[in-house]
Scaffold this active site. Sequence first.
Site, PDB file in Angstrom:
ATOM      1  N   ASN A   1      35.346 -14.704  -1.954  1.00  0.00           N
ATOM      2  CA  ASN A   1      36.638 -14.069  -1.701  1.00  0.00           C
ATOM      3  C   ASN A   1      37.013 -14.280  -0.237  1.00  0.00           C
ATOM      4  O   ASN A   1      36.254 -13.907   0.659  1.00  0.00           O
ATOM      5  CB  ASN A   1      36.550 -12.572  -2.031  1.00  0.00           C
ATOM      6  CG  ASN A   1      37.880 -11.868  -1.916  1.00  0.00           C
ATOM      7  OD1 ASN A   1      38.591 -12.002  -0.930  1.00  0.00           O
ATOM      8  ND2 ASN A   1      38.226 -11.092  -2.924  1.00  0.00           N
TER       9      ASN A   1
ATOM     10  N   ASP B   1      39.835 -13.123   1.306  1.00  0.00           N
ATOM     11  CA  ASP B   1      40.861 -12.190   1.772  1.00  0.00           C
ATOM     12  C   ASP B   1      40.722 -11.848   3.248  1.00  0.00           C
ATOM     13  O   ASP B   1      41.717 -11.749   3.978  1.00  0.00           O
ATOM     14  CB  ASP B   1      40.804 -10.885   0.967  1.00  0.00           C
ATOM     15  CG  ASP B   1      41.280 -11.038  -0.463  1.00  0.00           C
ATOM     16  OD1 ASP B   1      41.883 -12.079  -0.789  1.00  0.00           O
ATOM     17  OD2 ASP B   1      41.043 -10.107  -1.260  1.00  0.00           O
TER      18      ASP B   1
ATOM     19  N   HIS C   1      43.133 -11.947  -3.372  1.00  0.00           N
ATOM     20  CA  HIS C   1      43.841 -10.791  -3.936  1.00  0.00           C
ATOM     21  C   HIS C   1      45.219 -10.736  -3.301  1.00  0.00           C
ATOM     22  O   HIS C   1      45.356 -10.434  -2.117  1.00  0.00           O
ATOM     23  CB  HIS C   1      43.055  -9.507  -3.642  1.00  0.00           C
ATOM     24  CG  HIS C   1      43.622  -8.278  -4.283  1.00  0.00           C
ATOM     25  ND1 HIS C   1      42.961  -7.072  -4.262  1.00  0.00           N
ATOM     26  CD2 HIS C   1      44.781  -8.052  -4.961  1.00  0.00           C
ATOM     27  CE1 HIS C   1      43.688  -6.162  -4.899  1.00  0.00           C
ATOM     28  NE2 HIS C   1      44.807  -6.737  -5.317  1.00  0.00           N
TER      29      HIS C   1
ATOM     30  N   ARG D   1      47.895  -8.637  -2.915  1.00  0.00           N
ATOM     31  CA  ARG D   1      48.237  -7.226  -3.091  1.00  0.00           C
ATOM     32  C   ARG D   1      49.748  -7.042  -3.050  1.00  0.00           C
ATOM     33  O   ARG D   1      50.475  -7.841  -2.461  1.00  0.00           O
ATOM     34  CB  ARG D   1      47.572  -6.377  -2.015  1.00  0.00           C
ATOM     35  CG  ARG D   1      46.039  -6.367  -2.091  1.00  0.00           C
ATOM     36  CD  ARG D   1      45.465  -5.417  -1.061  1.00  0.00           C
ATOM     37  NE  ARG D   1      45.738  -4.042  -1.423  1.00  0.00           N
ATOM     38  CZ  ARG D   1      44.841  -3.205  -1.979  1.00  0.00           C
ATOM     39  NH1 ARG D   1      43.603  -3.628  -2.220  1.00  0.00           N
ATOM     40  NH2 ARG D   1      45.167  -1.969  -2.276  1.00  0.00           N
TER      41      ARG D   1
ATOM     42  N   GLU E   1      43.238 -12.273  -7.968  1.00  0.00           N
ATOM     43  CA  GLU E   1      43.174 -10.845  -8.251  1.00  0.00           C
ATOM     44  C   GLU E   1      44.560 -10.249  -8.045  1.00  0.00           C
ATOM     45  O   GLU E   1      45.233 -10.558  -7.056  1.00  0.00           O
ATOM     46  CB  GLU E   1      42.164 -10.149  -7.333  1.00  0.00           C
ATOM     47  CG  GLU E   1      40.730 -10.578  -7.560  1.00  0.00           C
ATOM     48  CD  GLU E   1      39.763  -9.822  -6.683  1.00  0.00           C
ATOM     49  OE1 GLU E   1      38.576  -9.766  -7.050  1.00  0.00           O
ATOM     50  OE2 GLU E   1      40.175  -9.289  -5.632  1.00  0.00           O
TER      51      GLU E   1
ATOM     52  N   THR F   1      40.122  -0.809   0.128  1.00  0.00           N
ATOM     53  CA  THR F   1      39.705  -1.851  -0.804  1.00  0.00           C
ATOM     54  C   THR F   1      39.752  -1.254  -2.206  1.00  0.00           C
ATOM     55  O   THR F   1      39.896  -0.036  -2.352  1.00  0.00           O
ATOM     56  CB  THR F   1      38.290  -2.362  -0.465  1.00  0.00           C
ATOM     57  OG1 THR F   1      37.949  -3.453  -1.330  1.00  0.00           O
ATOM     58  CG2 THR F   1      37.253  -1.263  -0.613  1.00  0.00           C
TER      59      THR F   1
ATOM     60  N   HIS G   1      31.920  -6.435  -6.103  1.00  0.00           N
ATOM     61  CA  HIS G   1      32.358  -5.327  -5.257  1.00  0.00           C
ATOM     62  C   HIS G   1      31.152  -4.698  -4.559  1.00  0.00           C
ATOM     63  O   HIS G   1      30.272  -4.123  -5.190  1.00  0.00           O
ATOM     64  CB  HIS G   1      33.118  -4.242  -6.018  1.00  0.00           C
ATOM     65  CG  HIS G   1      33.988  -3.417  -5.099  1.00  0.00           C
ATOM     66  ND1 HIS G   1      35.177  -3.881  -4.558  1.00  0.00           N
ATOM     67  CD2 HIS G   1      33.824  -2.182  -4.578  1.00  0.00           C
ATOM     68  CE1 HIS G   1      35.712  -2.971  -3.783  1.00  0.00           C
ATOM     69  NE2 HIS G   1      34.897  -1.922  -3.766  1.00  0.00           N
ATOM     70  N   GLY G   2      31.135  -4.851  -3.256  1.00  0.00           N
ATOM     71  CA  GLY G   2      30.081  -4.259  -2.445  1.00  0.00           C
ATOM     72  C   GLY G   2      28.770  -5.015  -2.441  1.00  0.00           C
ATOM     73  O   GLY G   2      27.795  -4.564  -1.832  1.00  0.00           O
TER      74      GLY G   2
ATOM     75  N   GLY H   1      32.935 -11.248  -0.961  1.00  0.00           N
ATOM     76  CA  GLY H   1      33.837 -11.592   0.126  1.00  0.00           C
ATOM     77  C   GLY H   1      33.432 -10.991   1.450  1.00  0.00           C
ATOM     78  O   GLY H   1      32.984 -11.686   2.356  1.00  0.00           O
ATOM     79  N   HIS H   2      33.547  -9.670   1.557  1.00  0.00           N
ATOM     80  CA  HIS H   2      33.359  -9.022   2.851  1.00  0.00           C
ATOM     81  C   HIS H   2      32.011  -9.333   3.478  1.00  0.00           C
ATOM     82  O   HIS H   2      31.929  -9.640   4.678  1.00  0.00           O
ATOM     83  CB  HIS H   2      33.524  -7.503   2.708  1.00  0.00           C
ATOM     84  CG  HIS H   2      33.446  -6.769   3.996  1.00  0.00           C
ATOM     85  ND1 HIS H   2      32.271  -6.229   4.475  1.00  0.00           N
ATOM     86  CD2 HIS H   2      34.383  -6.510   4.939  1.00  0.00           C
ATOM     87  CE1 HIS H   2      32.493  -5.657   5.641  1.00  0.00           C
ATOM     88  NE2 HIS H   2      33.762  -5.806   5.948  1.00  0.00           N
TER      89      HIS H   2
END
Length: 236
Positions: A6, A8, A42, A44, A69, A99, A190-191, A212-213
């Site tokens: 990801n 983003d 994503h 948004r 996303e 997030t 996620h996470g 991603g993060h």
Amino acid sequence: MRLAVNIDHIATLRNARGEQEPDPVAAALLAERCGAAGIVCHLREDRRHIKDLDLARLREAVTTKLDLEMAMTGELQEIALKTKPELITLVPEKREELTTEGGFDVARHFAVLKEFLKPLNDNGIEVSLFIEPEKKAVDLAREAGADLVELHTGLYAQKELENNTDLELQRIREAATYAKSIGLRVVAGHGLNYRNIGPFREIPEIEEVSIGHAIIARAVFTGLDEAVREMLRLIQ
């Protein structure tokens, strides 16, 4: 197990100064060269990181798989039909959140969801629903027309900080096994990070993780190429 990266937060960093760099497209291409099997972005509703132009450029540049996303809105459906990513992942969205905070409530939106997905299905775009690892959500995702599900691993990541992951990992494992048994493909995200990804190698039903993060944060110190390769070493 495959890795989808990801990008983003490359856009988040760029937007912090309102400049042109770092370029999310350049990051996507580098991640692909390092072995990523897909790129996730994503778009948004508030366009806080990825912009419409980023998505258009990513569609032109990405040669593996582009996973868009998005929230379930008419505007974003039109954009998806025009852009034609290989995959769209429907996620819940709140403007005030930092997030995505949880899985898509399939039961609540089921009737609208089936109609929303139909033109995407008809245009050859695969559809994933970002859901909690629960049997009911898996059943409804399949009935609504999803091709795959992305299991929300945020609670697992939170439990990892508390050194108490066993129950949540079992919940993910059971949901993945069940989803696969009824014909859905399974990914997770996620996470997830370099500390907590290891146990997912032992869940063969999960074919891909979306991260991603953690990768972007590691890239600040090691470079994006090494950050991607290090994650690949951990999942393969």
